[in-house]
Scaffold this motif. Structure first.
Motif, mmCIF file in Angstrom:
data_model
loop_
_atom_site.group_PDB
_atom_site.id
_atom_site.type_symbol
_atom_site.label_atom_id
_atom_site.label_comp_id
_atom_site.label_asym_id
_atom_site.label_seq_id
_atom_site.Cartn_x
_atom_site.Cartn_y
_atom_site.Cartn_z
ATOM 1 N N ARG A 125 -4.544 12.999 -10.124
ATOM 2 C CA ARG A 125 -4.491 12.210 -8.893
ATOM 3 C C ARG A 125 -3.274 11.286 -8.907
ATOM 4 N NH1 ARG A 125 -9.310 8.123 -7.856
ATOM 5 N NH2 ARG A 125 -8.267 7.077 -9.575
ATOM 6 N N VAL A 146 -7.012 12.755 -2.185
ATOM 7 C CA VAL A 146 -7.092 11.507 -1.405
ATOM 8 C C VAL A 146 -5.745 10.774 -1.235
ATOM 9 C CG1 VAL A 146 -8.181 9.251 -1.239
ATOM 10 C CG2 VAL A 146 -9.545 11.227 -1.864
ATOM 11 N N PRO A 147 -4.938 10.618 -2.309
ATOM 12 C CA PRO A 147 -3.664 9.912 -2.095
ATOM 13 C C PRO A 147 -2.804 10.610 -1.044
ATOM 14 C CG PRO A 147 -4.046 10.269 -4.433
ATOM 15 C CD PRO A 147 -5.107 11.018 -3.710
ATOM 16 N N ARG A 152 -3.336 19.160 5.693
ATOM 17 C CA ARG A 152 -4.449 19.580 4.848
ATOM 18 C C ARG A 152 -4.079 20.733 3.916
ATOM 19 N NH1 ARG A 152 -9.983 19.788 4.165
ATOM 20 N NH2 ARG A 152 -10.766 21.912 4.271
ATOM 21 N N ARG A 176 -1.872 19.516 1.264
ATOM 22 C CA ARG A 176 -2.642 18.663 0.350
ATOM 23 C C ARG A 176 -3.364 19.495 -0.679
ATOM 24 N NH1 ARG A 176 -5.095 15.496 4.925
ATOM 25 N NH2 ARG A 176 -7.028 16.553 4.387
ATOM 26 N N ALA A 179 0.839 -1.201 0.000
ATOM 27 C CA ALA A 179 0.000 0.000 0.000
ATOM 28 C C ALA A 179 0.872 1.248 0.000
ATOM 29 C CB ALA A 179 -0.920 -0.005 1.222
ATOM 30 N N SER A 180 1.931 1.196 0.771
ATOM 31 C CA SER A 180 2.803 2.360 0.864
ATOM 32 C C SER A 180 3.515 2.623 -0.463
ATOM 33 C CB SER A 180 3.802 2.132 2.000
ATOM 34 O OG SER A 180 4.905 2.963 1.841
ATOM 35 N N ILE A 233 -3.902 12.165 1.558
ATOM 36 C CA ILE A 233 -4.412 11.834 2.897
ATOM 37 C C ILE A 233 -3.691 10.599 3.403
ATOM 38 C CG2 ILE A 233 -6.412 11.029 4.202
ATOM 39 C CD1 ILE A 233 -8.177 12.614 2.298
ATOM 40 N N TYR A 234 -3.600 9.598 2.517
ATOM 41 C CA TYR A 234 -2.961 8.349 2.944
ATOM 42 C C TYR A 234 -1.455 8.512 3.088
ATOM 43 C CZ TYR A 234 -7.527 6.493 1.973
ATOM 44 O OH TYR A 234 -8.870 6.274 1.990
ATOM 45 N N ARG A 284 -10.999 17.115 -4.325
ATOM 46 C CA ARG A 284 -11.003 16.111 -3.262
ATOM 47 C C ARG A 284 -10.427 14.790 -3.782
ATOM 48 N NH1 ARG A 284 -10.758 15.296 2.077
ATOM 49 N NH2 ARG A 284 -11.919 13.470 2.712
ATOM 50 N N ARG A 289 2.399 1.735 -3.439
ATOM 51 C CA ARG A 289 1.367 2.249 -4.352
ATOM 52 C C ARG A 289 1.139 3.727 -4.107
ATOM 53 N NH1 ARG A 289 -1.568 -2.694 -3.162
ATOM 54 N NH2 ARG A 289 -2.876 -1.611 -1.649
ATOM 55 N N ASN A 290 1.164 4.085 -2.840
ATOM 56 C CA ASN A 290 0.862 5.463 -2.488
ATOM 57 C C ASN A 290 1.978 6.424 -2.889
ATOM 58 O OD1 ASN A 290 0.851 7.538 0.283
ATOM 59 N ND2 ASN A 290 -0.867 7.425 -1.125
ATOM 60 N N ASN A 341 -0.384 10.979 4.594
ATOM 61 C CA ASN A 341 -0.273 11.682 5.875
ATOM 62 C C ASN A 341 0.323 13.077 5.722
ATOM 63 O OD1 ASN A 341 -0.528 12.006 8.597
ATOM 64 N ND2 ASN A 341 1.434 11.018 9.069
ATOM 65 N N LEU A 353 -13.692 8.858 -7.247
ATOM 66 C CA LEU A 353 -14.740 8.752 -6.225
ATOM 67 C C LEU A 353 -15.911 9.614 -6.696
ATOM 68 C CD1 LEU A 353 -12.570 9.060 -2.995
ATOM 69 C CD2 LEU A 353 -13.334 6.998 -4.166
#
Ligand SMILES: Nc1ncnc2c1ncn2[C@@H]1O[C@H](COP(=O)(O)OP(=O)(O)OP(=O)(O)O)[C@@H](O)[C@H]1O
Ligand SMILES: [Mg+2]
Lengths: 235, 418
Positions: A157, A109-110, A118, A121, A81-82, A112-113, A105, A84-85, A115, A98
Motif C-alpha cells: 500500500r 485505497v491510496p 478503477r 487502480r 494530504a496531497s 482512490i484518493y 482493496r 502524503r498521498n 483519483n 482497513l
C-alpha cells in the motif's frame, strides 16, 4: 543533487496540562534520494514524532521543513494530504490496514484518493502486491493473513503510488524474528531498486540494514553516522 | 472535465463504501433504514391511495359528462350550521309535477332526466326470488345516461312508457343473473311487490366500484315509481345536461330560474333547492383529500424527522467506531473533503435505501387500496421522486455534522486510537 528532505531546527511541543513536552527539540536533518536510514533511541525520545513530521502527518511548532523544495511547514491540510498521498509511503508497527477490506482493496485505497481510474487502480495494486510476494492472497482480509503478510500488504500500500520516500515506524516491532527478516529483505531490495527509506527500530541488527543511523535522545539528534554494511547475506 | 470525473468517481466510491459499511453493520443499518422507510411509506402510501381515488372519481365524473348538473332538495354534502339542517328539511320536496313542468317550459335545448331510488327485496320471477334487497330506481328515458350505463340488450324506456306509467322494467345484470340464469329475460314479466313488470332491457355489466356492485338495480318508469313507491319524504333529483360546454352556464341559469318559477320561490328569497355540479363535487372531494394529504404530510414529517435523528445518531456512532479507519485513510492521503464526502455519502445512501423501500412499500400499499376499491392502479412517479429527494435532504441534513466531525479528526490521534 538537491536534497529530498531538509529539516531545519524543527521543534514539536505538546502542552500537557500546562507542562510543555518537547517531543522534538530542534532537529536538523538532511536526507538525500536513495538513502537508507534507521532511527534509534529510547522510548519517548521522539522517534515517532519525527517520523510523523517527515511523513507530513504532523506540523512543526517551529522550524523549517522542505520536501523536494516545497515548504511543508507552510502547507494547509489539503496540501499535506496531497503530499502524503503522492510522495510518502507509510508503514506502521501495527500495520494499520482497513480490517474489513481485502488486501487488494487496502492497497487500492491510496489510488482512490489520487483519483486514478478503477481499472488502473486494480492493475497497480496487483503489481504492488506481486512485488511483496502476495499475489496469492489478494482477496484475503487482514484477519485471514499472518502478521508478516499483513505488513507486506502495508508495504504494498505504501509503495503503490510510487512515493519519494518510504517511512517505516518499527515495521518489525509486532513480528516474530522470521517474519521480521522477511520484511527487512523486502525493504533492502526496495532500497536496491532506488527507493529512499527511513525506518525506526529498537533493534541493532535491524538498524544495521541501513546505511546511516540516527540516534535520538530527548527530542534531539545525539548521533548521526554512516553504518558499515552488515546485511545478513542475501542468499 | 477532470473535476467532473473526480465528482463521478467520488460518488461511485462513496456508493461502494456506503454499501460496504451498511453490509458490515446489517442489523443496525436495517433498523435505521426502517425509520426512513416508515416515514416515506406513510406519505407515498397515502398519496398513492388518494391518487387512485382521484383518478377513479375523475374518470367517473368525466364519463358523466362535464355538461351535467343536478337539482335536488339537499346539498351533496351537508354542513350542519345552526339551524341549517332544519332549513333544508323544511324545503318542499321536488315532485314529479316539478319535473314535468321543467321539461315543458325549458326553452334552451337540454336533456332532463329524473331519478329516485329505494331498496326493494320483494322481486321475483316464477319460483326465483332475490332473497336480498336491490336498488329500485324510478327513471325516465334519459336516466340510463345519467347513471352512466348502456343497454346490452332490449330497448330503453320511451317517453310514452313514462307518460303512461307502463309496467315495464330494465334490469341490471346482477338481477338477471339471479332471476334468469338460463333464460332470456326480454319480454318476460317479473313481479315487484306482487305486480307484473315486463322486462324490456338489460344493461351492460360494469363490475365493482368502491367495493360495491354497480350492476345491482331495477329500473322502472319514474311515473310508476311515484305511484307505487313514493312516500311523503320522496324528493326527486333532476339531472340536466346542457347541449354543449358553451351552453352550460346559460342552461344552468335557465334551469335555476325555471325551478324557482315552478316552485314559486319569492324573488327576495334564496333557492329552496340545491344545485350540484361536477366542479362542486370535485371541489368537495379535493377539500376532503387535501385534509388527508396534510395529515399524512405532517405524520411523515414527524416520522422522517425521527428517522433523520436516527441517522445522525448512527452516523455519530459509526464515526466513533471508525476513528482508526479515518486516521489510516488520512495517513494515506485522504483530504478532509474525501472523508466528509465519504460519510455524507454513506448517510445519503442509507436514507435513500430506506427511501426506496418506503416508496416501493408505499406504492404497493396505496395500490392495495386501489385493488380493494376496484379502481385502476397508479404509480405516482412525482411523489416517488419527491420522496427520494427528501431522503437525500435528510441524509445531507442529518449526516453533515457527523461527517464534519470525521473530517476534522486529527490524523495522528486517530491513528493512535484503539
Ligand atoms: N499527543 C501527544 N500529547 C502529548 N505528548 C505527546 C503526544 N505525542 C507524543 N508525546 C510525547 O512526546 C514524546 C515523544 O513521543 P514519541 O511517540 O515520538 O516517542 P518514541 O520515540 O516514538 O517512543 P517509542 O519508542 O515508545 O515509540 C513522548 O514523551 C510522548 O509522551
Ligand atoms: Mg514510537
Amino acid at each position: 543533487m538537491a536534497d529530498l528532505i531538509s529539516l531545519n531546527s524543527i521543534k514539536r511541543h505538546y502542552d500537557v496540562g500546562g507542562e510543555i513536552v518537547r517531543a522534538l527539540d530542534g532537529v536538523d536533518l538532511t536526507i538525500n534520494k536513495n538513502e537508507y536510514i534507521s532511527i534509534m533511541g529510547p522510548s519517548g525520545s521522539g522517534k515517532s514524532t519525527l517520523m510523523n513530521m517527515i511523513g507530513c502527518l504532523d506540523s512543526p511548532s517551529e522550524g523549517i521543513y522542505e520536501f523536494e523544495g516545497e515548504l511543508v511547514h507552510e502547507m494547509d491540510d489539503n496540501q499535506l494530504a496531497s503530499i502524503r498521498n503522492r510522495k510518502i509511503g507509510f508503514v506502521f508497527q501495527t500495520f494499520n490496514l482497513l480490517p474489513k477490506a481485502t488486501a487488494l482493496r487496502n492497497v487500492e485505497v491510496p489510488l482512490i484518493y489520487a483519483n486514478i481510474s478503477r481499472s488502473e487502480r486494480i492493475e497497480k495494486a496487483k503489481k504492488a502486491l506481486d512485488a511483496v510476494g502476495l499475489n496469492d492472497r489478494m482477496h484475503h482480509k487482514p484477519n485471514e493473513l499472518s502478521g508478516g503478510q499483513r505488513q507486506r500488504v502495508a508495504i504494498a500500500r505504501a509503495l503503490v503510488n510510487d512515493p519519494s520516500i518510504l517511512l517505516a515506524d518499527e515495521p518489525t516491532g509486532n513480528l516474530d524474528s522470521k517474519s521480521g527478516v522477511e520484511i527487512m529483505k523486502i525493504l533492502d531490495s526496495l532500497h536496491d531498486d532506488g527507493n529512499t527509506i527511513i525506518l525506526v527500530t529498537h533493534e541493532e541488527y535491524i538498524a544495521d540494514h541501513a546505511d546511516r543511523t540516527i540516534h535520538l535522545f530527548d527530542g534531539k539528534i545525539k548521533e548521526d553516522r554512516k553504518t558499515s554494511k552488515r546485511r545478513s547475506v542475501s542468499s | 472535465m477532470a473535476k467532473f470525473s473526480h465528482v463521478k468517481s467520488t460518488i461511485r466510491e462513496g456508493f461502494r463504501m456506503a454499501i460496504e459499511a451498511i453490509r458490515q453493520n446489517k442489523l443496525r443499518s436495517i433498523l435505521t433504514l426502517l425509520g426512513i422507510s416508515i416515514g416515506v411509506f406513510s406519505v407515498i402510501g397515502v398519496m398513492t391511495a388518494i391518487r387512485t381515488l382521484e383518478s377513479s372519481v375523475n374518470s367517473q365524473l368525466d364519463i358523466l359528462g362535464t355538461n351535467t348538473f343536478t337539482i335536488q332538495k339537499s346539498p351533496a354534502i351537508q354542513i350542519h350550521g345552526p339551524g341549517g339542517d332544519r332549513k333544508i328539511r323544511q324545503r318542499k320536496n321536488i315532485t314529479y309535477t316539478h319535473y314535468e313542468e321543467m321539461k315543458r317550459k325549458a326553452k334552451l335545448p337540454l336533456r332532463v332526466s329524473v331519478l329516485d331510488e329505494t331498496g326493494e327485496r320483494n322481486i321475483r320471477y316464477k319460483d326465483k326470488t332475490l332473497k336480498r334487497s336491490a336498488e329500485l330506481l324510478g327513471a325516465d328515458e334519459w336516466a340510463l345516461r345519467s347513471i352512466n350505463t348502456y343497454l346490452a340488450d332490449g330497448r330503453n324506456f320511451t317517453p310514452d312508457d313514462i307518460r303512461f306509467a307502463r309496467n315495464v322494467t330494465i334490469l341490471g345484470p346482477d338481477i338477471v343473473d339471479i332471476l334468469f340464469p338460463f333464460e332470456d329475460p326480454i319480454g318476460r314479466a317479473i313481479k315487484i311487490k306482487g305486480i307484473d313488470y315486463t322486462v324490456i332491457g338489460v344493461t351492460e355489466r360494469k363490475g365493482q366500484a368502491f367495493g360495491q356492485s354497480q350492476d345491482d338495480f331495477v329500473l322502472i318508469p319514474i311515473s310508476l315509481y311515484i305511484q307505487r313507491f313514493s312516500n311523503r319524504w320522496t324528493s326527486l333529483a333532476i339531472v340536466f345536461e346542457a347541449e354543449s360546454a358553451d351552453m352550460y352556464e346559460k342552461t344552468m341559469d335557465e334551469a335555476i330560474g325555471l325551478m324557482r318559477v315552478v316552485r314559486k320561490v319569492p324573488v327576495e328569497e334564496e333557492n329552496d333547492f340545491s344545485i350540484i355540479s361536477n366542479e362542486e363535487l370535485m371541489e368537495t372531494f379535493a377539500g376532503f383529500t387535501g385534509g388527508i394529504k396534510i395529515f399524512a404530510g405532517s405524520v411523515s414529517v414527524i416520522a422522517l424527522l425521527v428517522a433523520g435523528i436516527g441517522i445522525m445518531n448512527i452516523m455519530l456512532v459509526s464515526v466513533t467506531e471508525r476513528i482508526k479507519e479515518i486516521g489510516i485513510r488520512k495517513a494515506i492521503g485522504a483530504t478532509k473533503r474525501d472523508i466528509l464526502s465519504q460519510f455524507l455519502m454513506e448517510a445519503i445512501f442509507l436514507s435513500q435505501f430506506g427511501g426506496v423501500v418506503g416508496v416501493i412499500l408505499g406504492i404497493t400499499g396505496g395500490n392495495i387500496v386501489a385493488i380493494v376499491l376496484n379502481v385502476p392502479a397508479v404509480v405516482p412517479m412525482d411523489w416517488a421522486f419527491y420522496g427520494m429527494a427528501v431522503c437525500s435532504l435528510i441524509g445531507i441534513g442529518f449526516g453533515i455534522y457527523p461527517a464534519w466531525r470525521a473530517a476534522n479528526l486529527d490524523p495522528i490521534e486517530s491513528l493512535r486510537f484503539e
